[in-house]
Write an enzyme that holds these catalytic residues in place. Structure first.
Site, short mmCIF file in Angstrom:
data_model
loop_
_atom_site.label_atom_id
_atom_site.label_comp_id
_atom_site.label_asym_id
_atom_site.label_seq_id
_atom_site.Cartn_x
_atom_site.Cartn_y
_atom_site.Cartn_z
N ASN A 209 27.25 -29.40 37.01
CA ASN A 209 26.04 -28.94 37.70
C ASN A 209 24.86 -29.82 37.30
O ASN A 209 25.03 -30.78 36.55
CB ASN A 209 25.77 -27.46 37.36
N LYS A 336 22.16 -8.74 34.56
CA LYS A 336 22.68 -9.60 33.48
C LYS A 336 22.27 -9.05 32.11
O LYS A 336 23.05 -9.10 31.16
CB LYS A 336 22.20 -11.05 33.66
N LYS A 340 25.46 -8.10 29.88
CA LYS A 340 25.73 -9.02 28.76
C LYS A 340 25.09 -8.52 27.46
O LYS A 340 25.09 -9.23 26.45
CB LYS A 340 25.25 -10.44 29.11
#
Ligand code: PMT
Length: 400
Positions: A209, A336, A340
């Protein structure tokens, strides 16, 4: 914040000199001891008396003045400065420094100082875009000089484009980031991840990326500067190792997973700025895949989610994630944080100019458990790194 800091301002001749007067006032209000050096052309725009009044110190201008003080001025000014800020910085001063010319007080002090030097360029758009000026900027950046701006917009000459003096809050943030460390992270151990991962397809190709590593390296450098013991686990980048940082290079997400898990029990804080590949090719060909008449389909498996695993294993550590979003930033970010088990998430919309991948700046929202969101203005990545570290310290003092 600036108390006890010696900041020397080098003022060169451009219309933006009047903004340097406001900067002098802001620095003084922040507690800094400000000394001002003006070039002759700067004094044609604004009188030295303005800067003398705002700084509370005499203004320096001539290299060889009749002896008023026993000390050699350019050596003394160079030695006492914690930071030298050239604002506005004209094409002329940039060219002189890039070419090693020291023919007046300001260029001589720049040559003689060992403190960080911050240039805040401001000039006409065509001057700024001139290849000679662009070459000088590259030379100066490679030599370790620092820059704030220029910004874009309407210029005093009526033209539009890059060349405006950076906004004063951007310059102030950069100044704070460059001043000597507060040492407030001493005793803490911080693991930072940075850069992309590469997932091999065959011996010559891989999936990756656009991460340059700039955000993660800025965090690692800022944390080390503030006294933390820092481990930087990085995918492939072209960046210099920040001073005082222990480096571990990895290539794939699996390698990053193993390194991170090895260090995790020993650290107090983890900041995951790396752009980890979510998928990897199922098969890695031992030979270069040959072109055929047919399309190529690469089947991928999921990579381990390193941050989610850290969230599961978390004990005493403060866990900070990043989120690179292109839509629904806040909803995705809240998800998230929950999934997480994070203490803080730094969410950037990577579609915005000046944000995310490869840029020197970033635009982020700090997202906390419990849905609290703090949007920050566009910031240089070093200044943002310090801001994130300030937030981490606050979290830790609140017991997170
Ligand atoms: O490197 P630069 O050019 O300076 O660009 C900076 C940046 C855009 C890379 C940085 O600001 C950023 O957003 N980093 C996170 C990129 C990312 O992977 O976002 P994500 O939303 O896909 O992942 C969320 C978090 O989970 C991240 O902290 C990531 O490190 C982590 N993750 C993701 C996938 C995975 N398999 N394991 C992980 O640990």
């Amino acid at each position: 914040m600036l108390a006890g800091k010696n900041i020397t301002l080098g003022i060169t001749g451009g219309i933006a000199v009047y903004k340097a007067a406001q900067l002098t006032s802001n620095l003084k209000a922040g507690g800094a001891d400000v000394r001002v050096i003006m070039t002759r052309s700067a004094s044609a725009f604004v009188s030295p008396l303005t800067f003398q009044t705002l700084s509370g110190n005499r203004v320096y201008s001539e290299l060889f003045e009749p002896v008023m003080e026993w000390k050699v001025q350019h050596i003394e000014l160079a030695a006492i400065s914690d930071l030298l800020v050239v604002v506005p910085a004209t094409a002329n001063i940039l060219g002189k420094v890039a070419g090693g010319i020291a023919d007046d007080l300001l260029s001589t002090v720049i040559m003689a100082t060992t403190c960080p030097v911050l240039f805040c360029p401001a000039m006409n758009v065509h001057m700024y875009q001139n290849p000679v000026v662009q070459r000088n900027l590259t030379v100066l950046k490679d030599l370790g000089y620092h820059f704030a701006g220029p910004g874009k917009g309407r210029l005093a000459c009526g033209a539009e484009g890059p060349g405006r003096l950076a906004e004063l809050d951007v310059i102030m943030e950069k100044i704070q980031a460059l001043l000597p460390s507060k040492g407030d992270l001493r005793g803490l151990s911080i693991l930072v991840t940075a850069g992309p991962t590469r997932e091999p397809i065959d011996p010559v190709r891989y999936l990756t990326n656009r991460s340059s590593g700039k955000m993660g390296y800025a965090l690692a450098g800022a944390a080390a500067k503030r006294g933390a013991s820092v481990i930087l686990i990085s995918g492939p980048t072209n960046l210099q190792v920040p001073h005082g940082v222990e480096m571990r290079y990895v290539e794939t997400a699996a390698e990053m997973f193993n390194e991170v898990m090895e260090y995790f029990p020993r650290v107090d804080i983890v900041i995951k700025a790396a752009a980890v590949a979510d998928y990897k090719p199922r098969e890695v060909s031992g030979q270069k895949i040959k072109k055929t008449g047919a399309n190529l389909v690469i089947e991928c498996d999921k990579n381990p989610d390193i941050l989610a695993e850290l969230g599961r294993r978390k004990a005493h550590q403060t866990l900070v994630g990043f989120a690179a979003e292109t839509s629904n930033l806040e909803d995705n970010a809240h998800q998230k944080v929950r999934n997480k088990n994070l203490d803080l998430l730094v969410a950037n919309d990577v579609t915005l100019p000046g944000a995310g991948f490869e840029a020197d700046t970033n635009i982020v929202k700090l997202v906390y458990p419990g849905q609290y969101v703090l949007p920050l203005p566009i910031m240089d990545k070093t200044a943002l790194a310090h801001r994130i570290l300030d937030e981490v310290l606050k979290l830790r003092s609140n017991g997170q």
